[in-house]
Design a protein around this motif. Structure first.
Motif, mmCIF file in Angstrom:
data_model
loop_
_atom_site.group_PDB
_atom_site.id
_atom_site.type_symbol
_atom_site.label_atom_id
_atom_site.label_comp_id
_atom_site.label_asym_id
_atom_site.label_seq_id
_atom_site.Cartn_x
_atom_site.Cartn_y
_atom_site.Cartn_z
ATOM 1 N N THR A 35 38.423 32.470 63.018
ATOM 2 C CA THR A 35 38.709 32.538 64.446
ATOM 3 C C THR A 35 39.778 33.580 64.715
ATOM 4 O O THR A 35 40.288 34.224 63.788
ATOM 5 C CB THR A 35 39.156 31.156 64.960
ATOM 6 N N TRP A 79 38.596 22.946 66.927
ATOM 7 C CA TRP A 79 38.933 22.128 68.086
ATOM 8 C C TRP A 79 39.533 20.793 67.651
ATOM 9 O O TRP A 79 40.406 20.250 68.333
ATOM 10 C CB TRP A 79 37.714 21.925 68.981
ATOM 11 N N GLN A 80 39.068 20.275 66.519
ATOM 12 C CA GLN A 80 39.638 19.036 66.006
ATOM 13 C C GLN A 80 41.088 19.242 65.584
ATOM 14 O O GLN A 80 41.963 18.424 65.889
ATOM 15 C CB GLN A 80 38.810 18.529 64.816
ATOM 16 N N ILE A 87 43.128 21.430 66.746
ATOM 17 C CA ILE A 87 43.937 21.648 67.941
ATOM 18 C C ILE A 87 44.246 20.325 68.634
ATOM 19 O O ILE A 87 45.389 20.067 69.039
ATOM 20 C CB ILE A 87 43.213 22.615 68.900
#
Length: 427
Positions: free
Chosen positions: A69, A126-127, A129
């Motif tokens: 990312t 996302w987890q 974060i």
């Protein structure tokens, strides 16, 4: 000496009078050896639990690489930690005011242990974060609520005690990053997170059990028997909280420019990011000295004058960044900035305890600290935006000076009001 504003008549005395101790309460003497033992345990708890503020900075590059990312995307994890830290300070503060510091720290341990283990098991960015927000919640109890709690244990040395507890955050920033970096290189960031969760859970639980034993159970008894506020600004608690929040945001927007951008600034000047990292470390080390020194000063002259001195000094340091950009000069200015700014944030906790009832101190401190967190995160972002728009760090430093001036105006107004109330009380 303190701004000597004792309870001002029957009405104020009735509002601020401490409740009568219960038959089951354990006698406790402020500034006693037991108080100092509690303080030592609180610093150790804060130094361990503040890991949540520093770990993401160390593992950010490897997490970015694994999840393939961008730097901006993975940086959002740090933003979520700050958000959780700010919101959690209010929640944990309310728990502390209602139930005592021991239950609040127990919640902190649960959040920290669970979040680090879950972070190590996360399979998507996302987890990671979302879990970072939980880390911030868990870390929050080790700062604002712990500072407010320590203020109930001391009278003569209250300012010093509050700033010593606040220094636990900087102590954590000294020993956790190298340890996390070593473990990440040796075992990977996932195993490191799981290990942190287990280690923090065990260490904080042991320290909390010792603190609970020293305190004789619940800390709520110390709240009910705590001494009344020292000063009366003739402002409602909500009004004073709002003013302190605005002041906190403004000083932390100013504070954010050197702390967040000094590494990049040194890279822009051609000195290399390693020199900037050294300046940041020097700034934090000097901040520890500043925090403890400001506590000693607050015990002599009070929280509001101490905050004003720190704010004015911080403004001068920011001005120096505008006029000097040599390598040696930047080292000296960064050290000076650390010495000036380290005691500013804890001063808000001292002011809250000086001017508000003990029964709501942790909640009010949590609100003001949340504002300071928003100021830091927003200030770092604004400085970057200004640099992108102007191509110059000078404009970003000047923005910090302007925000710092707003803080000086508010704190000066509070100081003048306090002195006016003092003259009326003595008339």
């Amino acid at each position: 000496m303190w701004l000597d504003l004792e309870p001002r008549g029957d009405e104020v005395a009735a509002v601020y009078a401490p409740s009568q101790p219960s038959k089951d309460s354990t006698p406790f003497t402020p500034d006693s050896p037991q108080a100092w033992l509690r303080l030592a345990l609180a610093v150790l708890i804060g130094s361990v639990g503040a890991v949540g503020m520093w770990s993401v900075v160390v593992v950010m590059p490897v997490v970015q690489q694994e999840f393939a990312t961008s730097r901006g995307a993975v940086s959002f994890a740090a933003t979520m930690i700050f958000l959780g830290f700010g919101v959690g300070g209010v929640i944990m503060g309310k728990i502390t005011d209602r139930l005592g510091i021991v239950p609040a720290m127990a919640v902190s341990i649960a959040f920290l242990t669970g979040s680090y283990v879950l972070a190590g098991l996360s399979t998507a960015l996302w987890q990671f974060i979302v879990i970072s927000f939980m880390m911030g919640l868990g870390t929050s109890a080790t700062f604002a609520p712990l500072m407010a709690e320590a203020s109930h244990w001391f009278e003569r040395y209250r300012g010093l005690a509050v700033t010593i507890v606040a220094s636990g955050n900087y102590v954590a920033g000294t020993f956790w990053p190298p340890l996390i970096n070593w473990s990440t290189q040796a075992y990977g960031w996932r195993a490191t997170h799981v290990g942190i969760g287990i280690a923090v859970g065990l260490l904080m639980t042991i320290l909390l059990l010792v603190l609970r034993r020293v305190m004789g159970g619940s800390a709520a008894q110390d709240h009910s028997n705590a001494l009344p506020p020292r000063i009366d600004l003739k402002l409602s608690a909500n009004t004073l909280t709002v003013l302190l929040c605005i002041a906190s945001i403004s000083c932390c927007v100013a504070m954010a420019m050197p702390q967040v951008h000094i590494v990049a600034y040194c890279g822009d000047l051609g000195y290399g990011v390693a020199r900037g990292a050294e300046m940041l470390s020097l700034m934090m080390a000097c901040g520890i000295i500043s925090r403890i020194g400001s506590g000693y000063l607050a015990d002599k002259i009070g929280g509001i004058p101490t905050l004003l001195i720190g704010s004015v000094a911080q403004g001068f340091a920011l001005l120096f960044y505008l006029f000097f950009d040599g390598l040696t000069s930047l080292y000296l200015i960064s050290a000076m900035f650390g010495l000036f700014q380290g005691g500013i944030v804890p001063s808000y906790a001292i002011i809250v305890r000086e001017s508000m009832p003990a029964s709501e101190a942790a909640t009010r401190v949590g609100i003001v600290i949340m504002a300071s967190v928003f100021g830091m995160s927003g200030g770092g972002w604004i400085s970057g935006v200004i640099f992108d728009a102007t191509g110059s760090s000078a404009a970003a430093f000047l923005n910090g000076v302007i925000w710092n001036a707003l803080n000086i105006v508010i704190v000066t107004a509070l100081l003048l009001r306090a002195r006016a109330r003092s003259r009326l009380a003595m008339a």
